[in-house]
Design a protein around this motif. Structure first.
Motif, PDB file in Angstrom:
ATOM      1  N   THR B  19      12.349  15.974  61.796  1.00 17.16           N
ATOM      2  CA  THR B  19      11.389  15.071  62.510  1.00 17.16           C
ATOM      3  C   THR B  19      10.823  16.028  63.719  1.00 17.16           C
ATOM      4  O   THR B  19      11.133  17.220  63.861  1.00 17.16           O
ATOM      5  CB  THR B  19      12.236  14.053  63.152  1.00 17.16           C
ATOM      6  N   ASP B  21       9.821  15.678  67.520  1.00 16.10           N
ATOM      7  CA  ASP B  21      10.129  14.598  68.749  1.00 16.10           C
ATOM      8  C   ASP B  21       9.818  15.478  70.061  1.00 16.10           C
ATOM      9  O   ASP B  21      10.559  16.681  69.993  1.00 16.10           O
ATOM     10  CB  ASP B  21      11.451  14.291  68.573  1.00 16.10           C
ATOM     11  N   SER B  71      14.435   7.453  54.114  1.00 21.60           N
ATOM     12  CA  SER B  71      13.025   8.203  54.370  1.00 21.60           C
ATOM     13  C   SER B  71      11.989   8.119  53.331  1.00 21.60           C
ATOM     14  O   SER B  71      12.408   7.751  52.121  1.00 21.60           O
ATOM     15  CB  SER B  71      13.350   9.728  54.017  1.00 21.60           C
ATOM     16  N   LEU B  99      11.506  13.645  55.777  1.00 25.12           N
ATOM     17  CA  LEU B  99      10.875  13.710  56.918  1.00 25.12           C
ATOM     18  C   LEU B  99      10.804  12.299  57.274  1.00 25.12           C
ATOM     19  O   LEU B  99      10.626  11.460  56.414  1.00 25.12           O
ATOM     20  CB  LEU B  99       9.456  14.185  56.841  1.00 25.12           C
ATOM     21  N   ALA B 101       9.992   9.526  61.089  1.00 27.14           N
ATOM     22  CA  ALA B 101       9.439   9.607  62.418  1.00 27.14           C
ATOM     23  C   ALA B 101      10.287   9.473  63.407  1.00 27.14           C
ATOM     24  O   ALA B 101      11.671   9.120  63.201  1.00 27.14           O
ATOM     25  CB  ALA B 101       8.368   8.209  62.498  1.00 27.14           C
ATOM     26  N   PRO B 102      10.038  10.200  64.541  1.00 28.25           N
ATOM     27  CA  PRO B 102      11.050  10.191  65.713  1.00 28.25           C
ATOM     28  C   PRO B 102      11.729   8.938  66.065  1.00 28.25           C
ATOM     29  O   PRO B 102      12.766   8.814  66.653  1.00 28.25           O
ATOM     30  CB  PRO B 102      10.177  10.801  66.812  1.00 28.25           C
ATOM     31  N   TRP B 114      20.368  15.229  66.813  1.00 34.94           N
ATOM     32  CA  TRP B 114      19.304  15.907  66.346  1.00 34.94           C
ATOM     33  C   TRP B 114      19.026  17.297  67.307  1.00 34.94           C
ATOM     34  O   TRP B 114      19.338  17.121  68.679  1.00 34.94           O
ATOM     35  CB  TRP B 114      18.064  15.288  66.535  1.00 34.94           C
ATOM     36  N   LEU B 153       5.894  12.148  59.243  1.00 35.09           N
ATOM     37  CA  LEU B 153       6.734  12.467  60.500  1.00 35.09           C
ATOM     38  C   LEU B 153       6.220  11.309  61.787  1.00 35.09           C
ATOM     39  O   LEU B 153       6.453  11.467  62.738  1.00 35.09           O
ATOM     40  CB  LEU B 153       6.482  13.736  60.968  1.00 35.09           C
TER      41      LEU B 153
END
Lengths: 228, 228
Positions: B19, B21, B71, B99, B101-102, B114, B153
Motif C-alpha cells: 500500500t 500510506d 484485494s 495492492l 488502499a491505505p 505495515w 492503491l
DNA sequence: ACAATAGTGTCTGTTAGACACTATGCC
DNA sequence: GGCATAGTGTCTAACAGACACTATTGT
C-alpha cells in the motif's frame, strides 16, 4: 518436525523451448514415455528431484536430458497449479521458456519434434499445455517488442535483414527498416563482424553480425517499443 | 500409481501486499506463529491445501485469513524454489502480489503490521523474503510506469494530484503534471465523479475521481511509458 | 546495363516535457 | 487583493515511420 502436514503435491517443471525456422515460430514437443497422456506430444517436463538445487536447475536438466539442448536464454514464465490440471492429483508445475537457434534442431530424435506454434495450438496439447503455450507466446511477443530477446534465436553469425525477419516472425507484424536499425543501434546487443559479408547472392552483400558478449546471457531493453 | 516417486516437497504460497500510506510504500508483514523463524515478521504465507482449487485461491485465502483483506488486484509474481530456502527441506513457494488502499490498514491486529519497504529491506526478512520483496518492487515499479496499476492503491474517491503523488511514490521519481494527466486521459481507467470536489483547502478545489468499473479488476496499459 | 537487396539521408507527423498561463477556493 | 494549488494552452525537442535515394553484388 514433518516436512508438511498436508498431502503430497506433484511438483514438476515444464519448458517451452522455441525457435524460428523457415520463417515460422516453432515449439519443441516431447513424446510422453509414461504416465497420463502416454504417447502424446507435450511440452518436455520432469518431476523436480531433491538433487536439483532449484526449479531452474531442474529445467536445465530437462532440456539437457530430454532434448539434448543447452539454451543461452532460460527464464521463468509462470507457475501453473491446481487440483485438476493433472489427473494424478494436485499439482504444481513451474514453467520456463527458452530460445535457441534453429541450428540446434539437428539433435532432435524420434521422441522429440518441432511443430509450428500455430499447428500446436490447433491440434491441442495435453494437460493445460495449451494455456502455457499461449502464455509463453504472449510473453515472448511482448518482451521482443522492447528488447534484444530475439537475438537468442539467431545462429552465431547473421545479417541485420535476417534478424529483422526473425523479429517480424516473433512479433507477427512488419517492422520499418529504418526504425529497426535505429533500435538495434540503440540496444547495442549486436556488433558487426569485421570484414564478414554474406556471399553468393545476386545483390549487395549484407554485413554479418554477432551477439555482443555482454548480452549473450542478458537482455538489452529500451523503454520505447520497437514497433508502436 | 503413486502420486510421485520423489520425496515430498514443501508447497506454499506467500503474498506481498503493498500500500502507499503517508507518502511511503509499505509492505504487510505477519508474525510467524510457528515453524522456522517463529515470532519473526515475514511475508504472510501458508501451505497449499488440497481444498484450494489453485495456488491463487490459496493466496486469496491467505490474505483473508491472516490479514482480513480482500484485494481488488492479485497477480502471480514468480515462484521461488530450492533445496535450501526453507530449513525444513526442499520447498516451492508461489508468490503473489496485491495492492490495497491505505484505508484497509485499520484491520491490522497485533500479529500484522505495515512497514515501509525501505525499513523492511534494511532490517532484513526471514527465508528469501528479502529477494521476493525486491522482485515485487521491481515488478510494481515497472508495471506502474505503463499501466493503471497504482489505481488499486487509491481509496474509493481521490483527486488527480493525489493519484499522481501515489504514482510518484511507487515509481520513485517526479512526473510532469501535463504528461501525467494526458496519460490518465489515454488510459481511461478513472473518471470524474460529477460535482464532487475536495473541500476545506485554501485553494482551488480538486475534482474527485473514481476508478472506472471496467478497470476495477483489470489493468489498462499504454505502450509508451508514463515517465521516460 | 539490369535486377535485386543492403544500407542511408531526410522529411513529416506524433508525442513527451517545459513553461507559463488561467481558475477558484480560503483568508 | 493575496496566496496556494488545480487545471489548461502552447511551444519545443525527441522520436518513429515513410519515402526515396545510393551502394554493391551477380548475371
Amino acid at each position: 518436525m514433518t516436512a508438511t502436514q498436508f498431502p503430497p503435491i506433484i511438483c514438476t517443471v515444464d519448458v517451452a523451448l522455441l525457435t524460428v525456422d523457415e520463417g515460422v515460430l516453432k515449439i519443441a514437443l516431447h513424446k510422453r514415455a509414461a504416465g497420463p497422456f502416454e504417447g502424446e506430444w507435450a511440452l518436455p517436463g520432469s518431476f523436480i528431484r531433491d538433487t536439483d538445487a532449484t526449479a531452474k536447475e531442474a529445467a536445465i536438466r530437462t532440456l539437457a536430458d530430454k532434448l539434448g539442448v543447452v539454451s543461452p536464454y532460460l527464464e521463468q514464465l509462470a507457475t501453473f497449479s491446481g487440483a485438476t490440471r493433472d489427473p494424478r492429483g494436485w499439482s504444481i508445475s513451474v514453467i520456463y521458456y527458452a530460445l535457441v537457434a534453429p541450428t540446434v534442431l539437428a539433435s532432435a530424435g524420434t521422441s522429440t519434434k518441432w511443430v509450428s506454434v500455430e499447428e500446436a495450438l490447433e491440434a491441442g496439447l495435453p494437460f493445460d499445455h495449451q494455456d502455457i503455450l499461449e502464455c509463453a507466446l504472449t510473453r515472448i511477443r511482448n518482451k521482443s517488442s522492447y528488447s534484444s530477446l530475439p537475438v537468442f534465436l539467431m545462429p552465431s553469425k547473421f545479417t541485420l535483414p535476417q534478424l529483422q525477419s526473425v523479429y517480424e516472425v516473433v512479433i507477427g507484424e512488419p517492422i520499418n527498416k529504418v526504425t529497426f536499425r535505429r533500435k538495434m543501434e540503440e540496444l547495442n546487443a549486436v556488433e558487426p563482424i569485421e570484414g564478414a559479408f554474406e556471399e553468393g547472392k545476386t545483390n549487395r552483400p549484407a554485413q554479418y553480425y554477432a551477439v555482443r558478449n555482454e548480452f549473450y546471457r542478458e537482455l538489452s531493453v529500451t523503454n520505447r517499443g520497437i514497433t508502436a
